[in-house]
Design an enzyme around this catalytic site. Sequence first.
Site, short mmCIF file in Angstrom:
data_model
loop_
_atom_site.label_atom_id
_atom_site.label_comp_id
_atom_site.label_asym_id
_atom_site.label_seq_id
_atom_site.Cartn_x
_atom_site.Cartn_y
_atom_site.Cartn_z
N ASP A 33 0.86 -1.19 0.00
CA ASP A 33 0.00 0.00 0.00
C ASP A 33 0.89 1.24 0.00
O ASP A 33 1.88 1.32 0.73
CB ASP A 33 -0.92 -0.01 1.23
CG ASP A 33 -2.07 0.99 1.08
OD1 ASP A 33 -3.22 0.56 0.96
OD2 ASP A 33 -1.80 2.22 1.09
N ILE A 34 0.51 2.21 -0.80
CA ILE A 34 1.32 3.42 -0.96
C ILE A 34 1.29 4.31 0.30
O ILE A 34 2.19 5.11 0.52
CB ILE A 34 0.83 4.19 -2.21
CG1 ILE A 34 1.93 5.03 -2.82
CG2 ILE A 34 -0.41 5.00 -1.93
CD1 ILE A 34 1.60 5.54 -4.23
N ASN A 91 -12.68 -3.31 2.48
CA ASN A 91 -13.64 -2.21 2.48
C ASN A 91 -14.53 -2.34 1.26
O ASN A 91 -14.04 -2.54 0.14
CB ASN A 91 -12.90 -0.87 2.46
CG ASN A 91 -12.06 -0.66 3.70
OD1 ASN A 91 -12.47 -1.02 4.80
ND2 ASN A 91 -10.88 -0.10 3.54
N GLU A 99 -12.34 3.09 -1.49
CA GLU A 99 -11.87 4.20 -2.33
C GLU A 99 -11.60 3.75 -3.76
O GLU A 99 -11.88 4.48 -4.71
CB GLU A 99 -10.57 4.78 -1.76
CG GLU A 99 -10.75 5.54 -0.47
CD GLU A 99 -9.42 5.87 0.19
OE1 GLU A 99 -8.38 5.85 -0.50
OE2 GLU A 99 -9.42 6.12 1.40
N HIS A 104 -10.16 -5.51 -3.52
CA HIS A 104 -8.85 -5.71 -2.90
C HIS A 104 -9.03 -6.05 -1.43
O HIS A 104 -9.97 -5.61 -0.79
CB HIS A 104 -7.97 -4.46 -3.05
CG HIS A 104 -8.61 -3.19 -2.58
ND1 HIS A 104 -9.55 -2.52 -3.34
CD2 HIS A 104 -8.46 -2.47 -1.44
CE1 HIS A 104 -9.94 -1.44 -2.69
NE2 HIS A 104 -9.30 -1.39 -1.52
N HIS A 106 -6.84 -5.75 2.12
CA HIS A 106 -5.67 -5.22 2.81
C HIS A 106 -5.18 -6.30 3.77
O HIS A 106 -5.98 -6.83 4.57
CB HIS A 106 -6.02 -4.00 3.67
CG HIS A 106 -6.58 -2.83 2.93
ND1 HIS A 106 -5.88 -1.65 2.78
CD2 HIS A 106 -7.78 -2.63 2.33
CE1 HIS A 106 -6.63 -0.77 2.11
NE2 HIS A 106 -7.79 -1.34 1.84
P1 AMP Z 1 -9.81 1.29 0.12
O1 AMP Z 1 -10.35 2.39 0.97
O2 AMP Z 1 -9.97 -0.05 0.76
O3 AMP Z 1 -10.36 1.33 -1.30
O4 AMP Z 1 -8.25 1.53 0.05
C1 AMP Z 1 -7.52 1.81 -1.10
C2 AMP Z 1 -6.06 1.75 -0.74
O5 AMP Z 1 -5.30 1.84 -1.93
C3 AMP Z 1 -5.57 2.86 0.20
O6 AMP Z 1 -5.03 2.28 1.38
C4 AMP Z 1 -4.49 3.58 -0.63
O7 AMP Z 1 -3.40 3.99 0.15
C5 AMP Z 1 -4.09 2.50 -1.63
N1 AMP Z 1 -3.55 2.99 -2.89
C6 AMP Z 1 -4.07 3.93 -3.71
N2 AMP Z 1 -3.31 4.08 -4.80
C7 AMP Z 1 -2.27 3.21 -4.68
C8 AMP Z 1 -1.15 2.89 -5.48
N3 AMP Z 1 -0.90 3.50 -6.65
N4 AMP Z 1 -0.29 1.93 -5.04
C9 AMP Z 1 -0.52 1.32 -3.86
N5 AMP Z 1 -1.56 1.57 -3.07
C10 AMP Z 1 -2.44 2.50 -3.45
#
Ligand code: AMP
Length: 121
Positions: A33-34, A91, A99, A104, A106
């Site tokens: 995760d970024i 989520n 988001e 996905h 985590h």
């Molecule tokens: P969610 O709220 O479960 O959709 O979380 C999306 C996750 O994706 C967040 O924790 C972000 O930090 C992560 N994220 C967004 N863009 C990237 C990326 N380019 N590389 C890695 N993680 C990302």
Amino acid sequence: MGYDPQNIFAKILRGEIPCDKVFENEHALAFKDIQPKAPVHVLIIPKGAYLSSSDFSEKASAEEIAGFMRAIHAVADKTGVIGEGYRLIANTGAHGLQEVPHFHVHLVGGKPLGAMLPSAR
Ligand code: AMP
């Protein structure tokens, strides 16, 4: 709402955006995760175009589901969290504050994670 092929994880799968890859198999890709929320914070995504946990569970083949679950285990093993434990979070939708509209999970760990949610309400 349909699947948006321009979402950021679809771009990562197509190689249009880089990722810090942790593991890959036929059906899943895992990358860091970024914005990590714990010492270990890896995202595991199916390679197929699935919007959410529900979409994946309903429509993915048995092989895709098995490959995805094996990928989760491989990430847990590779990141060394199996002994002390870890948490999986998916989520989903508006209430889940999803988001990125590509399914996905985590995987977070590497320290005691505290209560699952701040309150019951
Ligand atoms: P969610 O709220 O479960 O959709 O979380 C999306 C996750 O994706 C967040 O924790 C972000 O930090 C992560 N994220 C967004 N863009 C990237 C990326 N380019 N590389 C890695 N993680 C990302």
